[in-house]
Design an enzyme around this catalytic site. Structure first.
Site, PDB file in Angstrom:
ATOM      1  N   CYS A   2     -11.136 -87.605 -83.025  1.00 41.56           N
ATOM      2  CA  CYS A   2     -11.068 -88.842 -83.783  1.00 41.56           C
ATOM      3  C   CYS A   2     -12.320 -88.978 -84.629  1.00 41.56           C
ATOM      4  O   CYS A   2     -13.248 -88.191 -84.509  1.00 41.56           O
ATOM      5  CB  CYS A   2     -11.000 -90.044 -82.844  1.00 41.56           C
ATOM      6  SG  CYS A   2      -9.588 -89.991 -81.729  1.00 41.56           S
ATOM      7  N   GLY A  28      -8.507 -87.638 -88.125  1.00 43.18           N
ATOM      8  CA  GLY A  28      -7.377 -88.227 -87.412  1.00 43.18           C
ATOM      9  C   GLY A  28      -6.474 -88.978 -88.351  1.00 43.18           C
ATOM     10  O   GLY A  28      -6.955 -89.783 -89.157  1.00 43.18           O
ATOM     11  N   ASN A 100     -15.023 -91.403 -79.814  1.00 39.20           N
ATOM     12  CA  ASN A 100     -14.488 -90.113 -80.227  1.00 39.20           C
ATOM     13  C   ASN A 100     -14.796 -89.146 -79.096  1.00 39.20           C
ATOM     14  O   ASN A 100     -15.942 -88.974 -78.741  1.00 39.20           O
ATOM     15  CB  ASN A 100     -15.194 -89.682 -81.523  1.00 39.20           C
ATOM     16  CG  ASN A 100     -14.978 -88.199 -81.840  1.00 39.20           C
ATOM     17  OD1 ASN A 100     -15.871 -87.538 -82.335  1.00 39.20           O
ATOM     18  ND2 ASN A 100     -13.814 -87.677 -81.549  1.00 39.20           N
ATOM     19  N   GLY A 101     -13.749 -88.575 -78.509  1.00 39.37           N
ATOM     20  CA  GLY A 101     -13.989 -87.630 -77.422  1.00 39.37           C
ATOM     21  C   GLY A 101     -12.894 -87.699 -76.395  1.00 39.37           C
ATOM     22  O   GLY A 101     -11.771 -88.103 -76.688  1.00 39.37           O
ATOM     23  N   TYR A 255     -13.720 -75.634 -87.328  1.00 34.96           N
ATOM     24  CA  TYR A 255     -12.521 -76.222 -87.908  1.00 34.96           C
ATOM     25  C   TYR A 255     -12.625 -77.713 -88.229  1.00 34.96           C
ATOM     26  O   TYR A 255     -12.195 -78.157 -89.282  1.00 34.96           O
ATOM     27  CB  TYR A 255     -11.334 -76.008 -86.956  1.00 34.96           C
ATOM     28  CG  TYR A 255     -10.112 -76.820 -87.316  1.00 34.96           C
ATOM     29  CD1 TYR A 255      -9.288 -76.419 -88.355  1.00 34.96           C
ATOM     30  CD2 TYR A 255      -9.812 -78.005 -86.651  1.00 34.96           C
ATOM     31  CE1 TYR A 255      -8.183 -77.176 -88.712  1.00 34.96           C
ATOM     32  CE2 TYR A 255      -8.707 -78.756 -87.014  1.00 34.96           C
ATOM     33  CZ  TYR A 255      -7.895 -78.346 -88.035  1.00 34.96           C
ATOM     34  OH  TYR A 255      -6.811 -79.089 -88.390  1.00 34.96           O
TER      35      TYR A 255
HETATM   36  P1  5GP Z   1      -1.623 -71.232 -85.187  1.00 31.45           P
HETATM   37  O1  5GP Z   1      -1.618 -69.934 -85.963  1.00 31.45           O
HETATM   38  O2  5GP Z   1      -2.315 -71.081 -83.922  1.00 31.45           O
HETATM   39  O3  5GP Z   1      -0.278 -71.835 -85.069  1.00 31.45           O
HETATM   40  O4  5GP Z   1      -2.412 -72.306 -86.020  1.00 31.45           O
HETATM   41  C1  5GP Z   1      -3.714 -72.096 -86.395  1.00 31.45           C
HETATM   42  C2  5GP Z   1      -4.022 -73.138 -87.408  1.00 31.45           C
HETATM   43  O5  5GP Z   1      -4.200 -74.394 -86.748  1.00 31.45           O
HETATM   44  C3  5GP Z   1      -5.270 -72.862 -88.183  1.00 31.45           C
HETATM   45  O6  5GP Z   1      -4.912 -72.850 -89.535  1.00 31.45           O
HETATM   46  C4  5GP Z   1      -6.176 -74.024 -87.902  1.00 31.45           C
HETATM   47  O7  5GP Z   1      -6.732 -74.506 -89.123  1.00 31.45           O
HETATM   48  C5  5GP Z   1      -5.300 -75.057 -87.279  1.00 31.45           C
HETATM   49  N1  5GP Z   1      -5.960 -75.768 -86.190  1.00 31.45           N
HETATM   50  C6  5GP Z   1      -6.864 -75.354 -85.309  1.00 31.45           C
HETATM   51  N2  5GP Z   1      -7.219 -76.329 -84.459  1.00 31.45           N
HETATM   52  C7  5GP Z   1      -6.523 -77.399 -84.812  1.00 31.45           C
HETATM   53  C8  5GP Z   1      -6.457 -78.731 -84.333  1.00 31.45           C
HETATM   54  O8  5GP Z   1      -7.122 -79.130 -83.377  1.00 31.45           O
HETATM   55  N3  5GP Z   1      -5.604 -79.546 -85.012  1.00 31.45           N
HETATM   56  C9  5GP Z   1      -4.857 -79.147 -86.071  1.00 31.45           C
HETATM   57  N4  5GP Z   1      -4.072 -80.022 -86.685  1.00 31.45           N
HETATM   58  N5  5GP Z   1      -4.909 -77.923 -86.535  1.00 31.45           N
HETATM   59  C10 5GP Z   1      -5.724 -77.049 -85.917  1.00 31.45           C
HETATM   60 MG    MG Z   2      -5.530 -74.406 -90.958  1.00 27.91          MG
END
Ligand code: 5GP
Ligand code: MG
Length: 480
Positions: A2, A28, A100-101, A255
């Site tokens: 968040c 978020g 947040n956490g 990320y």
């Molecule tokens: P996967 O290939 O595992 O389906 O998806 C990887 C993608 O998920 C990457 O593009 C990355 O940017 C995204 N990603 C990684 N961690 C998170 C997260 O906590 N939330 C969201 N929405 N996307 C994530």
């Molecule tokens: Mg991505």
């Protein structure tokens, strides 16, 4: 995960809150909320994006010179309005809080709250544990004459009891604005200020981008276990509470945080470039000779540029992302997730066609996105596709708020790299090594539990089990 903001000054504060939350929207998109205080709390919360939740009529009634706000990314509990933050209480004192956490000893804290404080949570939001643990301590103080030290004493007791990751903000009615961090400083929080004709305005935010957009000047990051209180006379009080060795979440750099944010004096984009550069060695060792390097927008961009720079290979934009489509990550069904990836990403065929393409993403979590991206690139005419992850294999669930909580969902926990390559259909797969990542962050003490299995807080097993159960109940979990 968040995002949170809080401001206090001599003038109405609502615009800073709304604009600040908008700057943190990437943290978020499920819900947004603001609580301000003048003679009473004023609250507006809603599901969805900040720009959809706050209309002029809400802004008009969010009166006061102090306020806090929250954007929610549901990782714990369900995405309902009742779970949106901030949450305000009037007993035993007026307190509104947002965090947040993720709290890891929630079962135990639920019991403590009931047995010792005779309080019960009313939602599945773990913020309530933090709020009521703190409020119940405050009850023991002389409520007519609360001092900053009283407040800090109560936070310190709370920090000793409540385990997990939390950066929190609270309005203490008629007194001021409080900020505090968990003992390991897992989640980010910065303090900033703005000089105006009417005096200084202070602000707290999850990320510095929030201050950049509002013209605030960054003062500093809060330290692990640190508590800061800005009183109604604009005096800044601070104290280190319960402090343990720092373990800042490395996934914020990989990320989560925005590229233009500065965390613990490090520009996020700069760290991503370094991660990309470190990947070059493996590309060479494997004898791969890509014609072009492309990124998965937007979080793979800087790593791709670092890699391209070291290899001397052009970095092109090979995929275009539509910003107006919902998150693929939370779609419960695997097939739905894959379909959404295609609606979100479109290749630039001229760039891809006939080329050996190295595609860089920030991470591979489930493998759904990666698999679909490889297909998209092949359909666009790529002769070979090398999939490169700037994060090492994610093999352990996160219990501190990142949305990767079930081992069976984590592809790298289930399959070897060769099996992953086969599953996603790439010609090669390269992951950052844990050692290289540790080298990049050697001067900052980080939490890498999702990569290494070393959880910085006590009794992670309990949290792992509970979170997994909860997750399996709430979602139809797809296995990779
Ligand atoms: P996967 O290939 O595992 O389906 O998806 C990887 C993608 O998920 C990457 O593009 C990355 O940017 C995204 N990603 C990684 N961690 C998170 C997260 O906590 N939330 C969201 N929405 N996307 C994530
Ligand atoms: Mg991505």
């Amino acid at each position: 995960m968040c995002g949170i903001v809080g401001f206090i000054g001599q003038e109405p504060i609502v615009y800073d809150l709304v604009l600040g939350l908008t700057a943190l929207q990437h943290r978020g998109q499920d819900a947004a909320g603001i609580v301000t205080f003048d003679k009473m709390f004023h609250t507006k919360k809603g599901l969805g994006l900040v720009s959809n939740v706050f209309e002029q009529r809400h802004i008009d009634r969010l009166r006061g010179k102090v306020g806090i706000g929250h954007v929610r990314y549901t990782t714990h509990g369900s995405n309902e309005l009742a779970n949106a933050q901030p949450i305000a209480t009037s007993y035993p004192f007026g307190i509104a809080m947002a965090h947040n956490g993720n709290i890891t000893n929630f079962a135990e804290m639920n019991k403590v709250l009931y047995d010792e404080y005779h309080t019960l949570p009313t939602t599945t939001n773990d913020l309530e544990l933090l709020l009521y643990a703190f409020a119940s301590e405050l009850k023991n103080k002389d409520l007519g004459n609360i001092t900053p030290n009283d407040i800090f004493d109560c936070v310190e007791v709370t920090q000793r009891r409540v385990l997990g990751a939390y950066s929190a903000l609270a309005i203490i009615a008629n007194h001021g604005l409080l900020a505090f961090c968990d003992p390991n400083g897992i989640r980010p929080m910065v303090l900033g200020k703005l000089e105006t004709e009417n005096g200084t305005r202070y602000g707290f935010a999850s990320e510095t981008v929030c201050f950049d957009h509002l013209g605030y000047q960054l003062i500093r990051n809060l330290a692990p276990g640190e508590m800061v209180f800005i009183d109604n006379n604009n005096q800044v009080h601070s104290r280190i509470g319960y402090q343990l060795p720092q373990h800042f979440c490395v996934f914020e750099f990989i990320y989560f945080a925005r590229e233009d944010s500065i965390i613990h004096k490090r520009l996020v984009a700069g760290q991503r470039v370094r991660m990309g550069r470190a990947l070059a060695r493996q590309v060479r060792e494997m004898g791969l000779k890509p014609d072009i390097i492309i990124d998965v927008p937007t979080s793979g961009y800087f790593a791709a540029s670092g890699l391209a720079e070291v290899l001397g290979i052009p970095h092109h934009r090979g995929l275009v992302k539509s910003n107006y489509i919902g998150r693929s990550f939370i779609s419960p069904q695997q097939s739905e997730r894959e379909a959404i990836v295609r609606r979100k990403l479109n290749p630039i065929a001229n760039t891809i066609k006939g080329k050996k393409v190295a595609v860089v993403d920030d991470s591979i979590v489930r493998g759904t996105t990666s698999r679909r991206i490889v297909q998209i690139l092949r359909e666009a005419g790529a002769t070979e596709v090398y999939f490169i992850s700037s994060a090492p294999p994610i093999i352990n669930p996160c219990i501190y708020g990142i949305d990767m909580s079930v081992t069976t969902e984590l592809i790298a926990a289930q399959k070897t790299i060769e099996e992953i390559r086969d599953y996603i259909g790439a010609d090669a797969v390269i992951y950052q090594t844990l050692e290289d990542l540790q080298q990049i962050f050697s001067s900052l003490s980080t939490c890498m539990a999702c990569l290494s299995g070393k959880y910085p807080t006590a009794n992670p097993e309990i949290a792992l089990k509970l979170i997994e159960q909860e997750r399996l109940e709430h979602k139809k979990v797809a296995t990779p």
